[in-house]
Design an enzyme around this catalytic site. Structure first.
Site, PDB file in Angstrom:
ATOM      1  N   HIS A  85       0.921  -1.144   0.061  1.00 55.68           N
ATOM      2  CA  HIS A  85      -0.129   0.065   0.226  1.00 55.68           C
ATOM      3  C   HIS A  85       0.655   1.229  -0.115  1.00 55.68           C
ATOM      4  O   HIS A  85       0.623   2.193  -0.904  1.00 55.68           O
ATOM      5  CB  HIS A  85      -0.913  -0.104   1.157  1.00 55.68           C
ATOM      6  CG  HIS A  85      -1.994  -1.033   1.169  1.00 55.68           C
ATOM      7  ND1 HIS A  85      -2.887  -1.210   2.072  1.00 55.68           N
ATOM      8  CD2 HIS A  85      -2.430  -1.680   0.301  1.00 55.68           C
ATOM      9  CE1 HIS A  85      -3.879  -2.007   1.838  1.00 55.68           C
ATOM     10  NE2 HIS A  85      -3.660  -2.519   0.683  1.00 55.68           N
ATOM     11  N   TYR A  95      -9.588   4.649   2.968  1.00 56.65           N
ATOM     12  CA  TYR A  95     -10.230   3.515   3.635  1.00 56.65           C
ATOM     13  C   TYR A  95     -11.555   3.610   3.794  1.00 56.65           C
ATOM     14  O   TYR A  95     -12.350   2.575   3.553  1.00 56.65           O
ATOM     15  CB  TYR A  95      -9.395   3.346   4.746  1.00 56.65           C
ATOM     16  CG  TYR A  95      -8.099   2.322   4.627  1.00 56.65           C
ATOM     17  CD1 TYR A  95      -8.115   1.352   4.650  1.00 56.65           C
ATOM     18  CD2 TYR A  95      -6.976   3.208   4.535  1.00 56.65           C
ATOM     19  CE1 TYR A  95      -6.749   0.489   4.519  1.00 56.65           C
ATOM     20  CE2 TYR A  95      -5.834   2.568   4.193  1.00 56.65           C
ATOM     21  CZ  TYR A  95      -5.566   1.269   4.444  1.00 56.65           C
ATOM     22  OH  TYR A  95      -4.674   0.668   4.130  1.00 56.65           O
ATOM     23  N   GLU A 137       1.014   1.861   8.337  1.00 59.05           N
ATOM     24  CA  GLU A 137       1.158   2.629   6.894  1.00 59.05           C
ATOM     25  C   GLU A 137       1.725   3.987   7.446  1.00 59.05           C
ATOM     26  O   GLU A 137       2.773   4.552   6.886  1.00 59.05           O
ATOM     27  CB  GLU A 137       0.143   2.488   6.027  1.00 59.05           C
ATOM     28  CG  GLU A 137      -0.056   1.204   5.388  1.00 59.05           C
ATOM     29  CD  GLU A 137      -1.440   1.077   4.681  1.00 59.05           C
ATOM     30  OE1 GLU A 137      -1.945   1.964   4.419  1.00 59.05           O
ATOM     31  OE2 GLU A 137      -1.859  -0.047   4.539  1.00 59.05           O
ATOM     32  N   ARG A 206       3.925  -0.682 -11.259  1.00 60.19           N
ATOM     33  CA  ARG A 206       4.147  -1.965 -11.085  1.00 60.19           C
ATOM     34  C   ARG A 206       5.336  -1.946 -10.261  1.00 60.19           C
ATOM     35  O   ARG A 206       6.078  -1.132 -10.009  1.00 60.19           O
ATOM     36  CB  ARG A 206       4.631  -2.531 -12.423  1.00 60.19           C
ATOM     37  CG  ARG A 206       3.534  -2.881 -13.718  1.00 60.19           C
ATOM     38  CD  ARG A 206       2.663  -3.990 -13.189  1.00 60.19           C
ATOM     39  NE  ARG A 206       1.819  -4.138 -14.362  1.00 60.19           N
ATOM     40  CZ  ARG A 206       0.569  -3.558 -14.791  1.00 60.19           C
ATOM     41  NH1 ARG A 206       0.316  -2.538 -13.776  1.00 60.19           N
ATOM     42  NH2 ARG A 206      -0.264  -3.583 -15.697  1.00 60.19           N
ATOM     43  N   GLN A 207       5.561  -3.107  -9.371  1.00 61.49           N
ATOM     44  CA  GLN A 207       6.605  -3.195  -8.586  1.00 61.49           C
ATOM     45  C   GLN A 207       7.598  -4.155  -9.177  1.00 61.49           C
ATOM     46  O   GLN A 207       7.558  -5.029  -9.682  1.00 61.49           O
ATOM     47  CB  GLN A 207       6.141  -3.958  -7.355  1.00 61.49           C
ATOM     48  CG  GLN A 207       5.354  -2.989  -6.282  1.00 61.49           C
ATOM     49  CD  GLN A 207       3.846  -3.014  -6.160  1.00 61.49           C
ATOM     50  OE1 GLN A 207       3.323  -4.062  -6.909  1.00 61.49           O
ATOM     51  NE2 GLN A 207       3.286  -1.864  -5.986  1.00 61.49           N
ATOM     52  N   VAL A 275      12.846 -14.627 -14.040  1.00 65.27           N
ATOM     53  CA  VAL A 275      13.137 -13.095 -13.516  1.00 65.27           C
ATOM     54  C   VAL A 275      13.192 -12.888 -11.941  1.00 65.27           C
ATOM     55  O   VAL A 275      13.668 -11.718 -11.459  1.00 65.27           O
ATOM     56  CB  VAL A 275      11.959 -12.119 -13.882  1.00 65.27           C
ATOM     57  CG1 VAL A 275      10.798 -12.419 -13.155  1.00 65.27           C
ATOM     58  CG2 VAL A 275      12.484 -10.744 -13.820  1.00 65.27           C
ATOM     59  N   GLY A 276      12.932 -14.264 -11.221  1.00 64.22           N
ATOM     60  CA  GLY A 276      12.973 -14.335  -9.758  1.00 64.22           C
ATOM     61  C   GLY A 276      14.627 -13.970  -9.192  1.00 64.22           C
ATOM     62  O   GLY A 276      14.776 -13.768  -8.243  1.00 64.22           O
ATOM     63  N   PHE A 383       5.558 -14.242  -2.221  1.00 66.53           N
ATOM     64  CA  PHE A 383       4.584 -14.481  -3.586  1.00 66.53           C
ATOM     65  C   PHE A 383       4.110 -13.074  -3.937  1.00 66.53           C
ATOM     66  O   PHE A 383       3.535 -12.392  -3.556  1.00 66.53           O
ATOM     67  CB  PHE A 383       3.530 -15.602  -3.220  1.00 66.53           C
ATOM     68  CG  PHE A 383       3.678 -16.937  -3.312  1.00 66.53           C
ATOM     69  CD1 PHE A 383       3.727 -17.780  -4.178  1.00 66.53           C
ATOM     70  CD2 PHE A 383       3.984 -17.446  -2.033  1.00 66.53           C
ATOM     71  CE1 PHE A 383       3.993 -18.999  -3.986  1.00 66.53           C
ATOM     72  CE2 PHE A 383       4.140 -18.845  -1.625  1.00 66.53           C
ATOM     73  CZ  PHE A 383       4.318 -19.732  -2.868  1.00 66.53           C
TER      74      PHE A 383
END
Length: 393
Positions: A85, A95, A137, A206-207, A275-276, A383
């Site tokens: 987040h 929220y 957060e 994207r991360q 790509v891991g 994951f």
């Protein structure tokens, strides 16, 4: 604190959520985006189209119902989600919006079965869970903001170098456009990259794992180009084909809890597929620099030699280390996959193992490591997927 009556009501809905959870979350997202289309600037459109985000949220709601008596049981998952987040720039004021549309979706799907008592109980429960996220957060935002060269949300970075690492992976070296440095990060962390692709109405985020050890002035991400017709590949294709040296992208501060324990000097194994390999490169370089005598194994699985990235980097780091074994397995070649026998030949079961790659690969590696006698706390993995994911709560 929630009353016993509220907790009992929420727990009683768990079987219903198990059956109707995805239907509820599908209605939730449909109505949420219709009323607040600006949130499409945050959510992964591909995950929405493929139903992954809906399923992840359904898992999260179900886990909250099951663990409502002991919400501390899901705290590790809360922290992992909170990292996502913060990386995405989620704000406290969002929220209540989510809560409103989640309750409306429960009512729409369950109809008369969603009594006033059930809706009130879930409103109270959601409030407690939301406050937990907001608190966690807030601390993460404060830490990111107050560290040296820190910031919150997104800031412009310039692509100073673009290097093809393999048939499918390209590295992007990123420096702040304002000329400042970057904050130190922990090996294994990721950043979010936000782009507005020409022709698209909304920004996309994207991360990407940071793929080198912490440097004072730059980040490096290494991006796999997905297929042009893959909804998950829209951003990767854009980065590969349209973003060049000198161009600008927006970046959020490093985040994530898939971290190398840099205090240890006991044996460590890095096991990756595809790509891991990217977070493993950051971990390997960190070991090579900070604890070069640490017994280290680096095993990687790739389709063939043209898809194997970072070969020269691995050899360079290995030259600085006194006790390292490394090998790449090609599924198209004579070695095939990384098997349990291969793991037994290389991995010291008294040490730690870090695993990253496609989900089936990770599951196979983790099963084999456990069968070898390693304990769960010795095996570290993450994951990657939708931000709201409590599968392992």
């Amino acid at each position: 604190m929630l009353s016993k009556q509220t907790r009992d009501i929420v727990k009683s809905t768990a079987p219903v959520l198990a059956e109707h959870g995805t239907a509820i979350t599908s209605v939730f997202y449909r109505n949420l985006f219709a009323a607040h289309p600006e949130l499409l600037n945050v959510f992964n459109h591909a995950n929405q189209a493929q139903g992954r985000q809906q399923a992840a949220l359904a898992n999260a709601v179900y886990a909250a119902a099951v663990h409502i008596d002991n919400l501390e049981n899901i705290l590790p998952a809360v922290v992992q989600i909170a990292h996502k987040h913060v990386s995405l720039g989620i704000k406290p004021e969002q929220y209540p919006i989510v809560g409103e549309f989640l309750l409306k979706a429960i009512k729409e799907v369950l109809g008369d079965a969603a009594t006033d008592d059930i809706l009130q109980a879930w409103e109270e429960a959601y409030g407690v869970i939301a406050d937990a996220f907001i608190g966690v957060e807030a601390n993460m935002y404060k830490e990111a903001r107050e560290q040296e060269n820190g910031w919150n949300f997104f800031k412009p970075f310039t692509v100073v170098r673009k290097v093809q690492e393999s048939e499918s992976i390209t590295s992007f070296y990123l420096k702040p456009a304002d000329g400042s440095g970057v904050p130190a990060f922990k090996p294994g962390q990721y950043i979010s990259v936000r782009v507005l692709i020409p022709g698209e109405q909304y920004t996309m985020i994207r991360q990407y794992s940071l793929s080198q050890a912490s440097k004072p002035d730059e980040f490096r991400i290494s991006v796999k180009r997905e297929a042009d017709n893959d909804p998950n590949g829209v951003v990767s294709v854009y980065l590969h084909t349209q973003v060049n040296e000198g161009d600008t992208v927006e970046v959020s501060p490093p985040a994530g809890e898939f971290l190398l324990d840099t205090a240890k000097t006991t044996p460590v194994a890095f096991i990756s597929g595809g790509v891991g390999i990217t977070p493993m490169m950051s971990m390997l370089e960190t070991v090579a620099v900070s604890t070069p005598d640490r017994p280290t194994v680096f095993l990687h699985a790739a389709r063939n030699e043209s898809f194997a990235a970072f070969g020269e980097d691995i050899q360079k780091h290995a030259l600085n280390m006194t006790n390292i074994q490394y090998k790449t397995y090609f599924s198209d070649g004579p070695d095939g996959q990384i098997t349990r026998e291969a793991l037994e030949a290389y991995v010291d079961p008294t040490g730690d193992a870090y695993v990253c790659g496609p989900v089936p690969f990770m599951e196979a590696m983790i099963r084999s490591l456990l069968a070898m006698g390693m304990k769960e706390e010795q095996i570290h993995y993450e994951f990657f997927g939708p931000a709201l994911q409590l599968e392992h709560a």
